[in-house]
Design an enzyme around this catalytic site. Structure first.
Site, mmCIF file in Angstrom:
data_model
loop_
_atom_site.group_PDB
_atom_site.id
_atom_site.type_symbol
_atom_site.label_atom_id
_atom_site.label_comp_id
_atom_site.label_asym_id
_atom_site.label_seq_id
_atom_site.Cartn_x
_atom_site.Cartn_y
_atom_site.Cartn_z
ATOM 1 N N LYS A 264 -7.815 0.847 24.853
ATOM 2 C CA LYS A 264 -7.697 1.896 26.076
ATOM 3 C C LYS A 264 -8.302 3.332 25.452
ATOM 4 C CE LYS A 264 -6.515 1.666 29.621
ATOM 5 N NZ LYS A 264 -7.241 1.981 30.967
ATOM 6 N N TYR B 140 4.923 -1.393 19.895
ATOM 7 C CA TYR B 140 5.876 -2.326 19.578
ATOM 8 C C TYR B 140 6.542 -2.292 18.327
ATOM 9 C CZ TYR B 140 4.461 -5.820 23.191
ATOM 10 O OH TYR B 140 4.215 -6.401 24.437
#
Ligand code: NAD
Length: 419
Positions: free
Chosen positions: A218, A148
């Protein structure tokens, strides 16, 4: 009226405090008015005139653009800088303007690195899961890094070609499947960025005596960014909170050196002693588990993109975005902006049907943040009572067994009378 100040680790809050607010576009005016009326009533009721909020309107969004020609005037930024703590309704994202998102601009300018989203179920609210009472989570989403960060290049541009050449010629990258039609994005994840987020999450758990902090990542796929987040998070927990927490790598170490029975024993002793268990889980498994066994999670610390998905999924588990509160906080400087998490809902604006609970619960968070938690608890208790009577705005009432749909202003009056 006076300003909040930050001294060392503490916020110094005067009894008569100025709080700047952005009303917001679309339904913003209705939910802002509703929340302020309720908050003022709770403060009067609890502190009997000894404490008071002076609401100071500052402009942003369409209202600002109409009167100043600027979507986010400098005076608004200055007010948030000066008064430290503020609140905002939803803002229209300007289309085609120079500014990508007003929300992002506010977060970046004040370096509000935590996006806090508590997720709590209220009895009476319809939910897609069987045992919603087991949902009690507090999401700490990292707010300044990750994919982001806004570093990306569109396919077909000279910049994308240049970046591709750098990757292939200088870095020896051979894994890009369709190099000349790819867009590229960069995902920075730092030690400092991770540590300040995880530190805030653990401090929050310590202050509220919550059972665990889970690092959601992740790292199995993105080893250095998301894997780094996990590794640095655990290291910080051990280094700065070793006495108050039991980080999972400690379990693994004991298991390796002394066997599983000894590790289980150490874990049981830590739980008995009220230590906070620091654990981790892969993001996809986490999303399943929040539906199958939500009781396993309390405080969640995660990266920006994961946090975005997780916030909406968990909000849906307890009744949707109309009721999910949020805050963007820099715990180091004290700056914080509390906000409605939904958008401007133009389809229902001005119809007296919008649910004010997202901004209202954000106001409860604000009260807690400035140390006026008792007033916030009054509001939460009144909401619980209204919902258990089936009293709510139509977005919630229509799914309740005993639902009684109230307009925004009627619901507001009802909460005020319950306080
Ligand atoms: P939205 O959240 O405004 O609306 C989605 C749906 O949910 C609509 O049907 C709306 O009526 C309903 N809804 C939303 N809040 C509700 C509430 N409190 N009570 C009852 N129903 C509610 O999302 P959108 O339509 O995608 O976005 C509209 C505008 O809001 C866009 O300009 C978008 O950029 C902006 N937006 C702003 C923020 C923010 O300021 N934080 C967040 C999201 C979207």
């Amino acid at each position: 009226m006076d300003k909040i100040q930050k001294k060392g680790d503490r916020l110094i809050v005067p009894d008569r405090v100025t709080i700047p607010y952005i009303e917001g576009d679309g339904v913003g005016a209705e939910i802002t008015q509703a929340s302020q009326r309720i908050v003022n009533k709770a403060i009067r009721q609890v502190y009997d005139g000894k404490r008071e909020i002076g609401w100071k309107e500052v402009l942003a969004g369409e209202k600002a653009f109409r009167s100043t020609g600027n979507w986010l005037p400098e005076e608004t930024m200055e007010a948030f800088r000066t008064y430290l703590v503020g609140i905002k309704g939803p803002l229209t994202t300007p289309v085609g303007g120079g500014i990508r998102s007003l929300n992002v601009a506010l977060r970046q300018t004040l370096d509000l690195y935590v996006c806090l989203r508590p997720v709590q179920w209220f009895k009476g609210i319809a939910t897609p899961i069987k045992e919603p009472s087991k949902v009690d989570m507090h999401i700490f989403r990292e707010n300044t890094e990750d994919i982001y960060a806004g570093i990306e290049w569109q396919q077909g541009t000279p910049e994308a070609e240049k970046f591709l050449r750098f990757l292939t010629e200088e870095m020896g990258v051979t894994k890009i499947r369709f190099p000349h039609t790819s867009s590229f994005g960069v995902k920075p994840v730092s030690i400092e960025g991770t540590e300040r987020l995880v530190r805030a999450a653990i401090r929050y758990a310590v202050a509220r005596k919550l059972p665990s902090v889970t690092l959601v990542h992740k790292g199995n796929i993105m080893k250095f960014t998301e894997g780094g987040f996990k590794q640095w998070g655990y290291a910080l927990a051990e280094r700065e909170f070793g006495e108050q927490t039991f980080p999972w790598p400690r379990y693994e170490k004991i298991k390796k050196e002394q066997g599983e029975a000894a590790a289980k024993q150490a874990l049981a002793e830590a739980e008995q002693a009220g230590k906070i268990i620091i654990k981790d889980v892969i993001a996809d498994a986490f999303l399943q588990n929040t539906i199958l066994k939500p009781e396993e999670y309390s405080v969640i610390a995660t990266l920006n993109l994961n946090g975005d998905y997780i916030s909406d999924q968990l909000a849906a588990l307890v009744g949707g975005i109309g009721i999910a509160p949020g805050a963007n906080i820099n715990y180091q400087t004290g700056h914080a902006i509390f906000e409605a998490t939904h958008g401007t809902a133009p389809d229902i604006a001005g119809k007296n049907i919008v649910n004010p609970c997202s901004l209202l619960l954000s106001s409860v968070l604000l009260l807690e943040y400035i140390g006026w938690a008792e007033a916030g608890e009054r509001i939460t208790a009144a909401m619980k009572q209204a919902f258990s009577n089936g009293e709510a705005t139509s977005d919630l009432a229509r799914f309740m067994e005993n639902g009684n749909s109230l307009g925004t202003s009627q619901f507001t009056d009802r909460i005020i009378s319950l306080i």
